[in-house]
Design an enzyme around this catalytic site. Structure first.
Site, PDB file in Angstrom:
ATOM      1  N   ASP A   1      52.444   8.321   1.798  1.00  0.00           N
ATOM      2  CA  ASP A   1      51.854   8.974   2.076  1.00  0.00           C
ATOM      3  C   ASP A   1      50.171   8.516   2.422  1.00  0.00           C
ATOM      4  O   ASP A   1      49.361   9.103   3.016  1.00  0.00           O
ATOM      5  CB  ASP A   1      51.711   9.944   1.046  1.00  0.00           C
ATOM      6  CG  ASP A   1      51.191  10.107  -0.642  1.00  0.00           C
ATOM      7  OD1 ASP A   1      52.090   8.943  -0.898  1.00  0.00           O
ATOM      8  OD2 ASP A   1      50.074  11.143  -1.033  1.00  0.00           O
ATOM      9  N   HIS A   2      49.901   7.624   2.317  1.00  0.00           N
ATOM     10  CA  HIS A   2      48.835   6.110   2.370  1.00  0.00           C
ATOM     11  C   HIS A   2      48.745   5.601   3.084  1.00  0.00           C
ATOM     12  O   HIS A   2      48.058   4.511   4.007  1.00  0.00           O
ATOM     13  CB  HIS A   2      48.737   5.808   0.664  1.00  0.00           C
ATOM     14  CG  HIS A   2      47.806   7.080   0.109  1.00  0.00           C
ATOM     15  ND1 HIS A   2      46.674   7.790   0.140  1.00  0.00           N
ATOM     16  CD2 HIS A   2      48.922   7.899  -0.784  1.00  0.00           C
ATOM     17  CE1 HIS A   2      46.506   8.511  -0.897  1.00  0.00           C
ATOM     18  NE2 HIS A   2      48.266   8.261  -1.612  1.00  0.00           N
TER      19      HIS A   2
ATOM     20  N   ASP B   1      45.149   6.908  -5.746  1.00  0.00           N
ATOM     21  CA  ASP B   1      45.251   8.318  -6.957  1.00  0.00           C
ATOM     22  C   ASP B   1      45.512   8.019  -7.483  1.00  0.00           C
ATOM     23  O   ASP B   1      45.530   6.246  -8.185  1.00  0.00           O
ATOM     24  CB  ASP B   1      47.609   8.429  -6.370  1.00  0.00           C
ATOM     25  CG  ASP B   1      47.948   9.490  -4.887  1.00  0.00           C
ATOM     26  OD1 ASP B   1      46.536   9.450  -3.984  1.00  0.00           O
ATOM     27  OD2 ASP B   1      48.633   9.115  -4.797  1.00  0.00           O
TER      28      ASP B   1
ATOM     29  N   HIS C   1      43.306  15.481  -1.484  1.00  0.00           N
ATOM     30  CA  HIS C   1      44.383  15.272  -1.812  1.00  0.00           C
ATOM     31  C   HIS C   1      45.590  16.733  -2.840  1.00  0.00           C
ATOM     32  O   HIS C   1      46.150  16.462  -3.807  1.00  0.00           O
ATOM     33  CB  HIS C   1      45.096  14.199  -2.809  1.00  0.00           C
ATOM     34  CG  HIS C   1      45.868  12.975  -3.040  1.00  0.00           C
ATOM     35  ND1 HIS C   1      47.094  13.017  -4.157  1.00  0.00           N
ATOM     36  CD2 HIS C   1      46.549  12.138  -2.375  1.00  0.00           C
ATOM     37  CE1 HIS C   1      48.208  12.591  -3.883  1.00  0.00           C
ATOM     38  NE2 HIS C   1      47.421  11.827  -2.675  1.00  0.00           N
TER      39      HIS C   1
ATOM     40  N   HIS D   1      47.118   2.223  -2.008  1.00  0.00           N
ATOM     41  CA  HIS D   1      48.266   1.804  -2.971  1.00  0.00           C
ATOM     42  C   HIS D   1      49.395   1.313  -1.816  1.00  0.00           C
ATOM     43  O   HIS D   1      48.989   2.467  -1.079  1.00  0.00           O
ATOM     44  CB  HIS D   1      48.011   2.426  -3.845  1.00  0.00           C
ATOM     45  CG  HIS D   1      48.418   4.103  -3.577  1.00  0.00           C
ATOM     46  ND1 HIS D   1      47.588   4.826  -3.421  1.00  0.00           N
ATOM     47  CD2 HIS D   1      49.399   4.807  -3.789  1.00  0.00           C
ATOM     48  CE1 HIS D   1      48.170   5.624  -3.562  1.00  0.00           C
ATOM     49  NE2 HIS D   1      49.294   6.169  -3.486  1.00  0.00           N
TER      50      HIS D   1
END
EC number: 3.1.26.11
Length: 319
Positions: free
Chosen positions: A66-67, A210, A268, A62
């Site tokens: 942070d990804h 997530d 995570h 997504h």
């Protein structure tokens, strides 16, 4: 198939954990596949035994920073090094626009082909060895989990048995290795399956982050050899998890249990569970193992070799 965790923190990096990224090394084809690419991922690769020159595919779950904030740095560095042939990227709507905008405003030019594939639930990649599919998770913005399925392979070919049957070597051996039935020059019909050992069952990996607990993650993790699942919060913080649409340790464990996965590797983690706080990561691990005993907690640079059989060995596990 070897998994290397390059970032296991949620939201922001800590002294010990970078933000999200997981690498899958495929030695049989000298390829490296990356799942998410948080800021600093290229530095993590440099500190590991991985080779950026083998990078061929990147799968993005997504569009939260942070990804994805490490994507442009990694891709630009690979271009300057001149050692990557092609990269295929897979991700949600908006990924291509993000890459194009970053290229335009940073005046960057890739010296190798980069193709962005916008994904939707179903099979997104397939070749003679692997099938990769994705499914929707439940997060604040569109998020996808991924399932990597290695295809079954014929068992080991018994050369000595073939010689004893006076089967001439050559192209026929290749056909028999694939389990095909061939007719020899003398009229004998040989079934290749009778000359091969048991079929090697392909391994399956699911990557889900997530997300809050959802059916999509369970479907992706069905009978997986390894489920990599986020566990941002402890069970006592379930209210926060539901508010922010993240998972607790118990949600991750429940997903693995219902999906009948063989092993759960959690990642995570919220920085709030640092040593010295009321709860730390060892407590989170105990929570998950109470539901799904075959659970371990990932840490940066942890590597895990996905086994072909049920005997699973994970060395140097620590919190």
């Amino acid at each position: 198939m070897q998994i290397t965790f390059l970032g296991t923190s949620s939201g922001v990096p800590t002294r010990a954990r970078n933000v999200s990224s997981v690498a899958l090394r495929l030695p049989q084809r000298a390829e490296l596949w990356l799942f998410d690419c948080g800021e600093g991922t290229q530095h993590q690769i440099l500190r590991s035994d991985l080779k950026s020159s083998q990078l061929s595919r990147i799968f993005v779950t997504h569009m939260h920073g942070d990804h994805i904030f490490g994507l442009m740095g990694l891709l630009a560095s690979c271009g300057l090094a001149g050692n990557v042939e092609r990269v295929d990227m897979y991700g949600p709507p908006g990924l291509n626009e993000y890459i194009q905008a970053a290229l335009r405003y940073s005046h960057t030019h890739f010296s190798y082909p980069v193709k962005v594939h916008t994904v939707r639930p179903g099979v997104i990649f397939e070749d003679h060895e692997f099938t990769v599919s994705c499914g929707l998770l439940h997060h604040r913005i569109p998020a996808f989990g991924y399932r990597i399925a290695e295809k079954d392979r014929p068992g080991r070919f018994d050369v000595e048995k073939a010689k004893a049957l006076q089967i001439p070597p050559g192209r026929i051996y290749g056909q028999l290795k694939r389990g095909e039935t061939v007719t020899l020059a003398d009229g004998r019909v040989i079934n290749g399956k009778n000359l091969c050992g048991p079929t090697e069952i392909g391994r399956k990996i699911a990557y889900c982050t997530d997300t809050v607990y959802c059916e999509g993650a369970i479907e992706l993790a069905q009978d997986a050899d390894v489920l990599i699942h986020e566990a941002t919060f402890a069970h006592q913080d379930a209210d926060l998890a539901f508010q922010r649409l993240h998972s607790t340790t118990t949600m991750a464990a429940q997903t693995a249990l219902v999906a009948k996965a063989k092993r759960l590797l959690m990642t995570h983690f919220s920085p709030r569970y640092a040593p010295g706080n009321t709860l730390d990561l060892k407590d989170l691990l105990l929570e998950a193992r109470a539901i799904f005993p075959n659970t371990d907690m990932a840490y940066d640079f942890m590597t895990y070799e996905v086994p072909r059989r049920r005997q699973v060995e994970l060395t140097d596990v620590r919190v």
